[in-house]
Scaffold this motif. Structure first.
Motif, PDB file in Angstrom:
ATOM      1  N   PHE A   1     -33.199  41.120 -54.501  1.00 37.23           N
ATOM      2  CA  PHE A   1     -33.163  39.531 -54.848  1.00 37.23           C
ATOM      3  C   PHE A   1     -32.254  39.041 -53.617  1.00 37.23           C
ATOM      4  CE2 PHE A   1     -33.767  41.568 -58.953  1.00 37.23           C
ATOM      5  CZ  PHE A   1     -34.705  40.744 -59.356  1.00 37.23           C
ATOM      6  N   PHE A   2     -31.221  39.555 -53.229  1.00 39.07           N
ATOM      7  CA  PHE A   2     -30.480  39.524 -52.012  1.00 39.07           C
ATOM      8  C   PHE A   2     -31.514  39.258 -50.711  1.00 39.07           C
ATOM      9  CE2 PHE A   2     -28.279  40.350 -48.148  1.00 39.07           C
ATOM     10  CZ  PHE A   2     -27.107  39.455 -48.597  1.00 39.07           C
ATOM     11  N   LEU A   3     -32.365  40.390 -50.674  1.00 39.97           N
ATOM     12  CA  LEU A   3     -33.259  40.161 -49.371  1.00 39.97           C
ATOM     13  C   LEU A   3     -34.070  38.792 -49.610  1.00 39.97           C
ATOM     14  CD1 LEU A   3     -34.756  41.089 -47.089  1.00 39.97           C
ATOM     15  CD2 LEU A   3     -35.922  42.443 -48.382  1.00 39.97           C
ATOM     16  N   ASN A   4     -34.628  38.407 -50.671  1.00 38.62           N
ATOM     17  CA  ASN A   4     -35.328  37.044 -50.709  1.00 38.62           C
ATOM     18  C   ASN A   4     -34.426  35.808 -50.495  1.00 38.62           C
ATOM     19  OD1 ASN A   4     -37.682  38.581 -51.699  1.00 38.62           O
ATOM     20  ND2 ASN A   4     -37.084  38.268 -53.861  1.00 38.62           N
ATOM     21  N   SER A   5     -33.410  35.904 -50.825  1.00 39.95           N
ATOM     22  CA  SER A   5     -32.434  34.666 -50.523  1.00 39.95           C
ATOM     23  C   SER A   5     -32.288  34.729 -48.817  1.00 39.95           C
ATOM     24  CB  SER A   5     -31.087  34.858 -51.008  1.00 39.95           C
ATOM     25  OG  SER A   5     -31.191  35.210 -52.282  1.00 39.95           O
ATOM     26  N   VAL A   6     -32.031  36.082 -48.192  1.00 38.51           N
ATOM     27  CA  VAL A   6     -31.869  36.234 -46.772  1.00 38.51           C
ATOM     28  C   VAL A   6     -33.369  35.657 -46.014  1.00 38.51           C
ATOM     29  CG1 VAL A   6     -31.831  37.560 -44.836  1.00 38.51           C
ATOM     30  CG2 VAL A   6     -30.417  38.293 -46.990  1.00 38.51           C
ATOM     31  N   ILE A   7     -34.399  36.103 -46.610  1.00 38.32           N
ATOM     32  CA  ILE A   7     -35.747  35.618 -45.879  1.00 38.32           C
ATOM     33  C   ILE A   7     -35.677  34.198 -45.963  1.00 38.32           C
ATOM     34  CG2 ILE A   7     -38.129  35.898 -46.184  1.00 38.32           C
ATOM     35  CD1 ILE A   7     -37.740  38.924 -46.763  1.00 38.32           C
ATOM     36  N   ALA A   8     -35.362  33.510 -47.486  1.00 31.55           N
ATOM     37  CA  ALA A   8     -35.500  32.146 -47.258  1.00 31.55           C
ATOM     38  C   ALA A   8     -34.848  31.240 -46.353  1.00 31.55           C
ATOM     39  CB  ALA A   8     -35.187  31.771 -48.792  1.00 31.55           C
ATOM     40  N   CYS A   9     -33.635  31.942 -45.844  1.00 30.56           N
ATOM     41  CA  CYS A   9     -32.839  31.107 -45.081  1.00 30.56           C
ATOM     42  C   CYS A   9     -33.043  31.537 -43.336  1.00 30.56           C
ATOM     43  CB  CYS A   9     -31.243  31.090 -45.496  1.00 30.56           C
ATOM     44  SG  CYS A   9     -30.500  32.684 -45.049  1.00 30.56           S
ATOM     45  N   THR A  10     -33.906  32.432 -43.202  1.00 33.77           N
ATOM     46  CA  THR A  10     -33.820  33.027 -41.922  1.00 33.77           C
ATOM     47  C   THR A  10     -35.105  32.619 -41.127  1.00 33.77           C
ATOM     48  OG1 THR A  10     -32.912  35.291 -42.816  1.00 33.77           O
ATOM     49  CG2 THR A  10     -33.969  35.223 -40.802  1.00 33.77           C
ATOM     50  N   PRO A  11     -35.281  32.310 -39.937  1.00 32.47           N
ATOM     51  CA  PRO A  11     -36.174  31.881 -39.218  1.00 32.47           C
ATOM     52  C   PRO A  11     -37.563  32.751 -39.384  1.00 32.47           C
ATOM     53  CG  PRO A  11     -34.465  31.567 -37.986  1.00 32.47           C
ATOM     54  CD  PRO A  11     -33.804  32.252 -39.039  1.00 32.47           C
ATOM     55  N   ILE A  12     -38.559  32.310 -39.411  1.00 32.27           N
ATOM     56  CA  ILE A  12     -39.699  33.095 -39.437  1.00 32.27           C
ATOM     57  C   ILE A  12     -39.754  34.035 -38.238  1.00 32.27           C
ATOM     58  CG2 ILE A  12     -42.391  33.066 -39.474  1.00 32.27           C
ATOM     59  CD1 ILE A  12     -41.977  30.658 -41.320  1.00 32.27           C
ATOM     60  N   GLY A  13     -40.138  35.071 -38.087  1.00 32.05           N
ATOM     61  CA  GLY A  13     -40.308  35.896 -36.946  1.00 32.05           C
ATOM     62  C   GLY A  13     -39.027  36.714 -36.621  1.00 32.05           C
ATOM     63  N   THR A  14     -37.761  36.354 -37.358  1.00 30.48           N
ATOM     64  CA  THR A  14     -36.629  37.241 -37.104  1.00 30.48           C
ATOM     65  C   THR A  14     -36.813  38.764 -37.065  1.00 30.48           C
ATOM     66  OG1 THR A  14     -35.421  35.472 -38.009  1.00 30.48           O
ATOM     67  CG2 THR A  14     -34.161  37.635 -37.837  1.00 30.48           C
ATOM     68  N   ARG A  15     -36.476  39.425 -36.101  1.00 31.05           N
ATOM     69  CA  ARG A  15     -36.368  40.506 -35.958  1.00 31.05           C
ATOM     70  C   ARG A  15     -35.247  41.398 -36.450  1.00 31.05           C
ATOM     71  NH1 ARG A  15     -36.993  44.627 -30.590  1.00 31.05           N
ATOM     72  NH2 ARG A  15     -38.599  42.996 -29.904  1.00 31.05           N
ATOM     73  N   PHE A  16     -35.193  42.267 -37.364  1.00 28.10           N
ATOM     74  CA  PHE A  16     -34.246  43.129 -38.183  1.00 28.10           C
ATOM     75  C   PHE A  16     -34.031  44.413 -37.715  1.00 28.10           C
ATOM     76  CE2 PHE A  16     -35.827  39.919 -41.003  1.00 28.10           C
ATOM     77  CZ  PHE A  16     -34.468  39.460 -41.933  1.00 28.10           C
ATOM     78  N   ALA A  17     -32.755  44.567 -36.759  1.00 31.90           N
ATOM     79  CA  ALA A  17     -32.789  45.710 -36.034  1.00 31.90           C
ATOM     80  C   ALA A  17     -31.777  46.667 -36.803  1.00 31.90           C
ATOM     81  CB  ALA A  17     -32.146  45.502 -34.630  1.00 31.90           C
ATOM     82  N   ILE A  18     -32.258  47.817 -37.186  1.00 30.32           N
ATOM     83  CA  ILE A  18     -31.429  48.596 -38.277  1.00 30.32           C
ATOM     84  C   ILE A  18     -31.533  50.009 -37.690  1.00 30.32           C
ATOM     85  CG2 ILE A  18     -31.670  49.331 -40.617  1.00 30.32           C
ATOM     86  CD1 ILE A  18     -32.900  46.960 -41.280  1.00 30.32           C
ATOM     87  N   PRO A  19     -30.360  50.553 -37.662  1.00 27.36           N
ATOM     88  CA  PRO A  19     -29.917  51.944 -37.156  1.00 27.36           C
ATOM     89  C   PRO A  19     -30.461  52.914 -38.476  1.00 27.36           C
ATOM     90  CG  PRO A  19     -27.927  51.061 -37.670  1.00 27.36           C
ATOM     91  CD  PRO A  19     -28.848  49.890 -37.974  1.00 27.36           C
ATOM     92  N   LEU A  20     -31.403  53.713 -37.986  1.00 25.41           N
ATOM     93  CA  LEU A  20     -31.635  54.960 -38.873  1.00 25.41           C
ATOM     94  C   LEU A  20     -31.116  56.229 -38.210  1.00 25.41           C
ATOM     95  CD1 LEU A  20     -32.844  56.208 -41.748  1.00 25.41           C
ATOM     96  CD2 LEU A  20     -34.785  56.523 -40.428  1.00 25.41           C
TER      97      LEU A  20
END
Ligand code: SF4
Length: 365
Positions: free
Chosen positions: A176-195
């Protein structure tokens, strides 16, 4: 720019643009060099209040530079007009406390109530035609009081810019939180995540946060299911360097749609500097440990880059993967680098890493 203080500054904390002549001014709050006087102009209609003589700041400002002035008149440069990349620092808070984080635990707990207003002023004054916006922190999604508002501001203002969000990915485990983030984030945003590892106990030991592996993995999966662009980052340290092959095999098995995988050498500040004996691994050893993992990814058609690696520690055949990833003002070279034939191509090393680890560079002849 260090140690510049504007005498008799009594306009409070401000973010301003510097103009070398009045004809270039627009409606933004400005510091103008007008003849031999430095003036402060807060509105288009203002004549400008004289601050000091030009000699005092001789050559320190460049036209179009965005500066911050503290209540006491201390000046800090925030952005050069020539720079196409902007960092938007959302918060210093983080729900992890990685042992090789370049920010210290102490700094991550500091707070400044005036920061939100300051950040809005900064965004307002920035030119809207920059190429790249980095949303960063701490963990940016933890700035819950401002996160959505700032993202909307950015999305509306920088309509032609590329965006990257540097996140530990844990918040995206909540769909649910992710859906809200995607809604306010420009299309094509790169999410850089450490694993940090495919082994959950190693990942959680590095983040010093139990359960972080589960959340990050679920966050990455949710992002990919939502067709978002995901970069996985592997910061190479003594703690994870012996399992890099297993980690990329895990990535290929579970996150086949990943946009790219980047291997990152450490910046020796904050926690990383404090824990250096436990975490530091020399650049050439880090590269050697990563080589098989890199080859596996490349053979599988996954894009790979090496961040923060000086060229002389990387095998020649892999130089095209070594990105100039260090922010300009943090780049440093050793004295021996002056004779190196590839210095112009090399992204150098962090200032802090140079002074703490004294890497033994191998100038290319
Ligand atoms: S010797 Fe210095 S300039 Fe040359 S590749 Fe190494 S770090 Fe870069």
């Amino acid at each position: 720019m260090n140690n510049v203080i504007i005498p008799n500054w009594h306009f409070g904390e401000k973010v301003l643009i510097f103009r070398s002549d009045r004809s270039k001014c627009d409606e933004r709050p400005t510091i103008i060099l007008d003849g031999n006087k430095l003036q402060y102009k807060c509105k288009d209609s203002d004549i400008g209040k004289i601050l000091c003589s030009a000699e005092l700041i001789d050559g320190m400002f460049e036209d179009g530079m965005i500066i911050s002035i503290s209540e006491r008149g201390e000046v800090e440069c925030l952005h050069h007009e020539s720079k196409q990349e902007i960092d938007i620092f959302m918060t210093n808070k983080c729900n992890s406390n990685c042992i090789m984080c370049p920010v210290s635990e102490y700094d991550r707990k500091k707070s400044d109530e005036r920061y939100v207003e300051w950040l809005k002023e900064y965004i307002k004054i920035l030119p809207s035609d920059v190429s790249y916006i980095n949303i960063t922190g701490g963990e940016p999604t933890l700035a819950l009081d401002i996160f959505f508002e700032i993202m909307e501001l950015l999305k509306n203002k920088f309509q032609n810019s590329d965006f990257q969000m540097l996140s530990n990915g844990r918040s995206f485990a909540d769909i649910f939180f992710l859906n809200s983030v995607i809604a306010c984030t420009p299309i094509g945003t790169r999410f850089a995540i450490p694993l940090h590892s495919s082994d959950r106990s190693i990942h959680d030991m590095i983040t010093q946060s139990e359960g972080s592996f589960e959340q990050t993995v679920r966050g990455i999966r949710n992002l990919l299911n939502k067709k978002q662009k995901v970069e996985i980052r592997i910061v190479i340290s003594k703690k994870n360097c012996d399992r890099l092959t297993e980690t990329v095999l895990y990535i290929l098995k579970h996150f086949r749609d990943v946009f790219c995988v980047n291997f990152i050498a450490m910046e020796m500040m904050g926690n990383a500097a404090v824990n250096r004996k436990e975490v530091w691994i020399d650049y050439d050893e880090a590269f050697k440990k990563a080589k098989t993992a890199i080859d596996i990814l490349v053979n599988e058609g996954v894009d790979v880059q090496l961040y923060n690696f000086p060229l002389c520690f990387v095998e020649r055949g892999y130089w095209q993967m070594a990105a100039n990833s260090i922010t300009d003002y943090k780049i440093c070279y050793m004295d021996e680098c002056k004779d190196c034939k590839v210095k112009a191509l090399c992204g150098g090393m962090f200032f802090s890493t140079k002074y703490i680890m004294r890497p033994k560079v191998k100038p290319v002849e």
